[in-house]
Design a protein around this motif. Sequence first.
Motif, PDB file in Angstrom:
ATOM      1  N   HIS A   2     -14.163  -7.770 -16.147  1.00 28.72           N
ATOM      2  CA  HIS A   2     -15.148  -7.409 -15.126  1.00 28.72           C
ATOM      3  C   HIS A   2     -14.950  -5.981 -14.632  1.00 28.72           C
ATOM      4  N   ASP A   3     -13.698  -5.536 -14.567  1.00 24.30           N
ATOM      5  CA  ASP A   3     -13.366  -4.247 -13.962  1.00 24.30           C
ATOM      6  C   ASP A   3     -13.534  -3.135 -15.001  1.00 24.30           C
ATOM      7  N   ASN A  27     -13.057   0.073 -14.689  1.00 24.64           N
ATOM      8  CA  ASN A  27     -11.972   1.044 -14.678  1.00 24.64           C
ATOM      9  C   ASN A  27     -10.764   0.514 -15.450  1.00 24.64           C
ATOM     10  N   HIS A  44     -12.611   7.557 -13.347  1.00 22.29           N
ATOM     11  CA  HIS A  44     -12.836   6.270 -12.713  1.00 22.29           C
ATOM     12  C   HIS A  44     -14.228   6.244 -12.119  1.00 22.29           C
TER      13      HIS A  44
END
Length: 260
Positions: A198-199, A201, A253
């Motif tokens: 999901h992330d 970064n 990021h």
Amino acid sequence: MSHAKLEVDSISWRPSPKAPLILHPTSFTLDCGRILGVVGPNGAGKSTLLRSLYRYQKPSTGTITIDDQDIWSIAPRAAARMVAAVLQEQPSDFALTVRDVVSLGRLPHRLGFSSPGKNCAQVIETVMEQTDLTRLANRAIGTLSGGERQRVMMARALAQAPRVMVLDEPTNHLDIHHQLELLKLIKGMDMTAVVSLHDLNMAADFCDDILVMENGHCIAFGPPQEVLTETLVSGAFGVKAQLEQLSVSRSNHFSFQLHS
């Protein structure tokens, strides 16, 4: 750790012949030892894709090959020696010990129904050392924390000695410490792996290649720095994405805002 080349050629999936496609034709090649991150919003088709890769859900069309061998054309036991899966669901309500669960990974290598395969005991002990589970070997799985249980699932999959590892949101429900711990473990195993995350970064930092999905379609595939652009992320996730470079690490990021 043995690893292999994974080739996915035009696979799609629909629940029945007359139903609409849930996964539209998708193709990519993942070279030996590389980690592919599969990202996209909820309902994008990530888990559907992964279920075909670990031989849970047969594709409606297309082929999946590991070192030129179609995993859907061989016996399930032979396929289980080539690909292993780590899923979001974690067993917690039975009394098997950590060693018992890790040992289950050797079932595809057993001779007949009961005889252990060659070097099974040594493989189990080695994997438990690699995953720092030796001290927990005799603990019941239900007494472990979420991060510990996920490490046990990793060890069980590693005990299969697969050529390719498939991980469906393995960091889900874990705190940030255990997320980073698990990703570091995967990275350190030097394996060919496909992992949904999901992330974004984390995916950019951790994965060699990224596959972006939206509404059952693969909309981008390639290295993170080429694929994860502000425009693509903003469109796929329905947010305003801004790419920033952190001055300390010099890594890129994303920060996000909802569209007004």
